[in-house]
Scaffold this active site. Structure first.
Site, PDB file in Angstrom:
ATOM      1  CG  ASN A  47      -2.290  -0.583   0.965  1.00 46.08           C
ATOM      2  OD1 ASN A  47      -3.135  -0.569   1.850  1.00 46.08           O
ATOM      3  ND2 ASN A  47      -2.533  -1.111  -0.224  1.00 46.08           N
ATOM      4  CG  ASN A 104      -5.782   2.162   1.262  1.00 44.35           C
ATOM      5  OD1 ASN A 104      -6.556   2.890   0.648  1.00 44.35           O
ATOM      6  ND2 ASN A 104      -5.441   0.966   0.837  1.00 44.35           N
ATOM      7  CG  HIS A 265     -10.362   1.858  -3.111  1.00 45.07           C
ATOM      8  ND1 HIS A 265     -11.308   2.523  -2.366  1.00 45.07           N
ATOM      9  CD2 HIS A 265      -9.855   0.900  -2.281  1.00 45.07           C
ATOM     10  CE1 HIS A 265     -11.374   2.002  -1.152  1.00 45.07           C
ATOM     11  NE2 HIS A 265     -10.491   1.017  -1.075  1.00 45.07           N
ATOM     12  CD1 TRP A 266      -5.765   0.865  -3.617  1.00 48.58           C
ATOM     13  CD2 TRP A 266      -4.777   0.158  -5.486  1.00 48.58           C
ATOM     14  NE1 TRP A 266      -5.818  -0.510  -3.614  1.00 48.58           N
ATOM     15  CE2 TRP A 266      -5.219  -0.964  -4.755  1.00 48.58           C
ATOM     16  CE3 TRP A 266      -4.131  -0.028  -6.700  1.00 48.58           C
ATOM     17  CZ2 TRP A 266      -5.028  -2.266  -5.201  1.00 48.58           C
ATOM     18  CZ3 TRP A 266      -3.938  -1.321  -7.142  1.00 48.58           C
ATOM     19  CH2 TRP A 266      -4.376  -2.432  -6.397  1.00 48.58           C
TER      20      TRP A 266
END
Length: 284
Positions: A47, A104, A265-266
């Protein structure tokens, strides 16, 4: 500064098992704990590895690997609840009274719950999608439906479909990323955690529990988040659509919302430079 995988890798032995994490930056700098999301093949390192260099210039960065995702030792119980317990234990073991946190998706939910229940531990909070409830969009979302399909019967094609739903720019879903995620997603602990969180049977049980519960969902308690909070969102997020941001934006007293265009989303990966600049300004 060494921000490589091997150079930052650490282990912490606790009564609950080994917690693994990555650490970078000056040990005397303000602590910043980075909390990863969920999904096939996820780890804290995957991530946040691209952001570690920027944040470690100003903070003591600690990327915690949650129990049950194939890196830290697995714990019995609900993965999201275990993640919150792991953060609290981690901070106790390292002697960190409070810290800024970046979460996240699921990690943001963990951060919000800590800020509600243990406000003294969270000095500032940054979330990346995932926080709140679907106000106008269908639930489960497209991305969560794909995640559920993978959890029920994992295969490589389902993983690829889910990965492509995570981003606005499909070019980010490379063969290398697919191979890396597939190898990690088929870890026994990771598969069990995925089923416990997103499998059809588990999802149905969660819905029945919520329907019968006498206590409100966590996002209805977000008025108790006392710390300054930065909500970051991808405008094109197909996992947690942007209407989810409306509840935390209104309920958290000291919240601000930053939406990144052409981004899924990231956010920390797809809008890397803008995300880092926005977060560093907020943390400062």
């Amino acid at each position: 500064m060494d921000v490589t995988f091997e150079g930052t890798r650490r282990e912490l032995t606790t009564d609950k098992g080994v917690l693994r994490y990555h650490e970078a930056g000056d040990a005397d700098a303000p602590p910043l704990i980075l909390l990863h999301g969920s999904g096939p093949g996820v780890t804290g390192w995957r991530n946040f590895r691209g952001n570690l260099g920027a944040f470690a210039e100003h903070h003591r960065c600690l990327v915690l690997e949650f129990p049950g995702f194939g890196v830290s030792d697995a714990w019995e119980g609900m993965p999201v609840l275990n993640a919150g317990k792991a953060v609290n234990l981690f901070m106790n073991e390292l002697g960190i009274e409070n810290a800024a946190m970046i979460g996240n998706s699921m990690g943001g939910v963990v951060g919000v719950n800590l800020a509600i229940r243990k406000p003294e531990r969270v000095s500032r909070l940054v979330t990346i999608g995932g926080v709140g409830g679907n106000l106008f969009s269908p639930s489960p979302s497209e991305g969560l439906t794909l995640l559920q399909e993978f959890a029920d019967a994992p295969d490589r094609d389902k993983l690829v479909r889910w990965l492509r739903a995570m981003v606005f720019d499909k070019a980010l879903v490379t063969d290398e990323l697919i191979a890396e995620r597939w190898e990690a997603a088929t870890n026994a602990d990771a598969l069990a955690t995925g089923r416990a969180m997103y499998g059809s049977a588990a999802f149905e049980m969660q819905q029945q529990f919520l329907a019968a519960a006498d206590t409100p969902p966590y996002w209805a308690m977000m008025h108790k988040v006392a710390c300054p909070t930065l909500l970051t969102w991808g405008r094109d997020d197909r996992v947690s659509p942007p209407d989810m941001a409306l509840a935390p934006m209104r309920l958290i007293p000291d919240a601000q919302l930053h939406v990144f265009p052409r981004c899924g989303h990231w956010v920390m990966i797809e809008a890397k430079a803008a995300f880092e600049a926005t977060v560093l300004a907020f943390l400062a």
